[in-house]
Design an enzyme around this catalytic site. Sequence first.
Site, PDB file in Angstrom:
ATOM      1  N   HIS A  11     -15.817  17.028  -9.748  1.00 31.30           N
ATOM      2  CA  HIS A  11     -16.983  17.683  -8.463  1.00 31.30           C
ATOM      3  C   HIS A  11     -18.659  17.120  -9.345  1.00 31.30           C
ATOM      4  CE1 HIS A  11     -13.128  19.097  -7.084  1.00 31.30           C
ATOM      5  NE2 HIS A  11     -14.177  18.836  -6.542  1.00 31.30           N
ATOM      6  N   HIS A  57      -1.134  13.334  -3.717  1.00 30.86           N
ATOM      7  CA  HIS A  57      -0.770  14.672  -4.686  1.00 30.86           C
ATOM      8  C   HIS A  57       0.485  15.001  -4.802  1.00 30.86           C
ATOM      9  CE1 HIS A  57      -4.917  15.449  -1.994  1.00 30.86           C
ATOM     10  NE2 HIS A  57      -4.544  16.092  -3.037  1.00 30.86           N
ATOM     11  N   CYS A  75      -0.747  14.118   5.435  1.00 28.59           N
ATOM     12  CA  CYS A  75      -0.820  15.559   3.851  1.00 28.59           C
ATOM     13  C   CYS A  75      -2.058  16.017   4.212  1.00 28.59           C
ATOM     14  CB  CYS A  75      -0.966  14.145   3.009  1.00 28.59           C
ATOM     15  SG  CYS A  75      -1.857  15.447   1.265  1.00 28.59           S
ATOM     16  N   CYS A  94      -4.870  16.025   1.610  1.00 30.92           N
ATOM     17  CA  CYS A  94      -5.704  15.044   1.816  1.00 30.92           C
ATOM     18  C   CYS A  94      -6.044  15.521   2.797  1.00 30.92           C
ATOM     19  CB  CYS A  94      -4.692  13.217   1.616  1.00 30.92           C
ATOM     20  SG  CYS A  94      -4.555  12.948   0.895  1.00 30.92           S
ATOM     21  N   CYS A 130       3.222  12.342  -0.428  1.00 33.77           N
ATOM     22  CA  CYS A 130       1.991  11.689  -1.033  1.00 33.77           C
ATOM     23  C   CYS A 130       1.467  11.116  -2.521  1.00 33.77           C
ATOM     24  CB  CYS A 130       0.869  13.455  -0.672  1.00 33.77           C
ATOM     25  SG  CYS A 130      -0.708  12.467  -0.956  1.00 33.77           S
ATOM     26  N   LYS A 188      -7.061  19.226  -9.331  1.00 34.30           N
ATOM     27  CA  LYS A 188      -6.771  20.459  -9.443  1.00 34.30           C
ATOM     28  C   LYS A 188      -5.226  20.021  -9.265  1.00 34.30           C
ATOM     29  CE  LYS A 188      -7.085  25.247  -8.017  1.00 34.30           C
ATOM     30  NZ  LYS A 188      -7.122  25.813  -8.796  1.00 34.30           N
ATOM     31  N   HIS A 239     -14.698  21.613 -10.033  1.00 31.38           N
ATOM     32  CA  HIS A 239     -14.733  21.266 -10.973  1.00 31.38           C
ATOM     33  C   HIS A 239     -15.021  19.517 -11.981  1.00 31.38           C
ATOM     34  CE1 HIS A 239     -12.015  17.588 -10.195  1.00 31.38           C
ATOM     35  NE2 HIS A 239     -11.674  18.266  -9.242  1.00 31.38           N
ATOM     36  N   LYS A 279      -5.784  11.564 -13.174  1.00 28.36           N
ATOM     37  CA  LYS A 279      -7.145  11.709 -13.213  1.00 28.36           C
ATOM     38  C   LYS A 279      -7.180  13.233 -12.747  1.00 28.36           C
ATOM     39  CE  LYS A 279      -9.325  12.429  -8.354  1.00 28.36           C
ATOM     40  NZ  LYS A 279      -9.162  12.457  -6.932  1.00 28.36           N
TER      41      LYS A 279
HETATM   42  N1  MSP Z   1     -14.531  16.188   1.575  1.00 28.19           N
HETATM   43  C1  MSP Z   1     -13.461  15.277   1.203  1.00 28.19           C
HETATM   44  C2  MSP Z   1     -14.320  14.087   1.212  1.00 28.19           C
HETATM   45  C3  MSP Z   1     -15.531  14.466   2.641  1.00 28.19           C
HETATM   46  S1  MSP Z   1     -17.212  13.410   2.235  1.00 28.19           S
HETATM   47  C4  MSP Z   1     -17.564  13.199   4.408  1.00 28.19           C
HETATM   48  C5  MSP Z   1     -13.010  15.293  -1.049  1.00 28.19           C
HETATM   49  N2  MSP Z   1     -13.545  15.872  -0.864  1.00 28.19           N
HETATM   50  S2  MSP Z   1     -12.904  15.924  -2.587  1.00 28.19           S
HETATM   51  O1  MSP Z   1     -13.777  17.912  -2.948  1.00 28.19           O
HETATM   52  O2  MSP Z   1     -11.323  16.142  -2.287  1.00 28.19           O
HETATM   53  O3  MSP Z   1     -13.635  15.616  -3.668  1.00 28.19           O
HETATM   54  C6  MSP Z   1     -15.008  14.846  -3.750  1.00 28.19           C
HETATM   55  C7  MSP Z   1     -15.191  13.801  -4.288  1.00 28.19           C
HETATM   56  O4  MSP Z   1     -14.837  13.723  -5.916  1.00 28.19           O
HETATM   57  C8  MSP Z   1     -14.806  12.385  -3.980  1.00 28.19           C
HETATM   58  O5  MSP Z   1     -15.620  11.468  -3.376  1.00 28.19           O
HETATM   59  C9  MSP Z   1     -13.391  12.726  -5.500  1.00 28.19           C
HETATM   60  O6  MSP Z   1     -13.679  10.655  -5.326  1.00 28.19           O
HETATM   61  C10 MSP Z   1     -14.277  13.028  -6.200  1.00 28.19           C
HETATM   62  N3  MSP Z   1     -13.664  12.939  -7.543  1.00 28.19           N
HETATM   63  C11 MSP Z   1     -12.358  14.202  -7.321  1.00 28.19           C
HETATM   64  N4  MSP Z   1     -11.897  14.308  -8.459  1.00 28.19           N
HETATM   65  C12 MSP Z   1     -12.216  13.450  -9.462  1.00 28.19           C
HETATM   66  C13 MSP Z   1     -12.003  13.450 -10.980  1.00 28.19           C
HETATM   67  N5  MSP Z   1     -11.717  13.237 -11.453  1.00 28.19           N
HETATM   68  N6  MSP Z   1     -13.274  11.927 -11.195  1.00 28.19           N
HETATM   69  C14 MSP Z   1     -14.122  11.649 -10.600  1.00 28.19           C
HETATM   70  N7  MSP Z   1     -14.167  11.987  -9.107  1.00 28.19           N
HETATM   71  C15 MSP Z   1     -13.676  12.559  -8.694  1.00 28.19           C
HETATM   72  O7  MSP Z   1     -12.548  14.297  -0.423  1.00 28.19           O
END
Ligand code: MSP
Length: 504
Positions: free
Chosen positions: A20, A146, A125, A128, A143, A297, A17, A294
């Site tokens: 990311h 979540h 969790c 997470c 959590c 998903k 999304h 935030k």
């Molecule tokens: N897989 C772990 C990270 C491992 S790094 C060694 C993870 N993955 S994640 O897909 O859940 O999130 C990846 C990144 O996307 C995180 O830095 C998270 O903060 C960021 N974001 C996810 N949703 C977000 C927003 N709504 N806004 C900004 N960044 C966000 O965590």
Amino acid sequence: MSFYITTPIYYVNAEPHLGHAYTTIAADILARHMRQRGEDVFFLTGTDEHGEPVAQAAEREGISPRELADRNSERFRDLVARVNATNDFFIRTSDPQHERVVQEVVQRIYDNGHVYAGTYEGYYCPRCADFKTEAELVDGNKCPIHLIVLEREKEDNWFFKLSAFQKPLEELYAERPDWVTPQSRYNEALSFIKQGLNDVSLSRARLRWGVPVPWDTSQVIYVWIDALLNYYTALSYAREGEDLTDRYWPARHLIGKDILKFHAVIWPAMLMAAEIEVPKSIFVHGYLLMDEHKMSKSLGNVIDPFEVMDRFGTDTLRFYVFREVNFGGDGSISAAGFETRYNAELANEYGNLASRTLAMIGRYRDGVVPDTPADEVLSADLAGVDARVREKLDVVDITGALEEIWTAVRRLNRYVQDEQPWKLAKDESAADRLDGVLYALAEGLRFVSVLLHPYMPESTGKLLEALGQPDVSYSSAAFGSAPGGARLGELAPMFPRIEPAAAA
Ligand code: MSP
């Protein structure tokens, strides 16, 4: 100098999304900017594929974790390409080369005496992939991220002696006050350390989807240990037949605030335990919010970045998120905000400046940029913008640097209003003055476009081509440095206004 920049690797348990795309674009802006400055850049992103988040999502879909990982990793790879990111490698933690180096490093941590067998008892969790203390839980035993009910778990596994690194970590923080920024995040991480560190699980006994513990293959390495190591392992195999570790390590990390503890506490301790240099810096950004929540998903309020780019274009997305939300803090985004900024700033300010400038040079000077010295007042006003952009980007102030550039864009539009070239064109005796104004506008447009290039590579690239000045190196970002005389090329309208109905 080398500049190694990383994004977190994304969980493949769901589709990407906009949250990311955010970190990936930020890293790309920095990577492109550093390349403009002639730095030796390596930019890494990728996918985090092991652990419960993925295993459980696959189970829900009735497919194997590998099938899910293959499918969704491709979606993240598509996203990286679609946002125009210039990453040098895309790592997948299911790459066998990654797994091998993970095992080597974990074995080294074990051989160095930082691992012991123990029993974990507490909350976990699975979304997470994080062990939670009771103090962190909300509503009894949910959590905090979540909002799902967590089970108490008891499991024999291998532990990493994080507690033994309390002092070295405190020393690291004392010696390097800007190794985690913004300051508030540094304070948060340091106070977490000062509260006293507990040892953490290094393996999981019940899970099969992961990298086997080298000395006990009945267990897999805990997904966060495996994932964090991606930053290090990638350099060993990103280029066939070449190990880039010495050239690029240590890394500069960009992360979201939810994964601070892993990166700013566990990760440096792991590296110390393995006798590897700790990262150069960690920059922590906030969340993109939708209606003050935030975007995520699990909350179901995500924006599909592909849809946004289909509608507004990639450059607009890259511009909007850093213009609208101060990088480092949280901020709300919305379809309406998107459209407003697009029309007000990209269409009316930058796009209009470009089309007017090109049209006037076409009409009054047959499409050739006059060759005259730059306007002194404008020169004085634009002096220093490039240095300030550079200083801001050096401290990852992506929004602040963009604001500097935008002030220059507005200054140029004011220059058009003040000078009124269409009036000068009617006055034979003002021909020299008109030459000066048109040169200053072409040059001003070139100047801001070179600075904007990392943010909006596609449109600025086309515009610079049309100006006959394709050089985007940072040394060319000096107002008045390009001579006149270039013949202008064609340029399709850059940011045509969007009518509200079309964007609804
Ligand atoms: N897989 C772990 C990270 C491992 S790094 C060694 C993870 N993955 S994640 O897909 O859940 O999130 C990846 C990144 O996307 C995180 O830095 C998270 O903060 C960021 N974001 C996810 N949703 C977000 C927003 N709504 N806004 C900004 N960044 C966000 O965590």
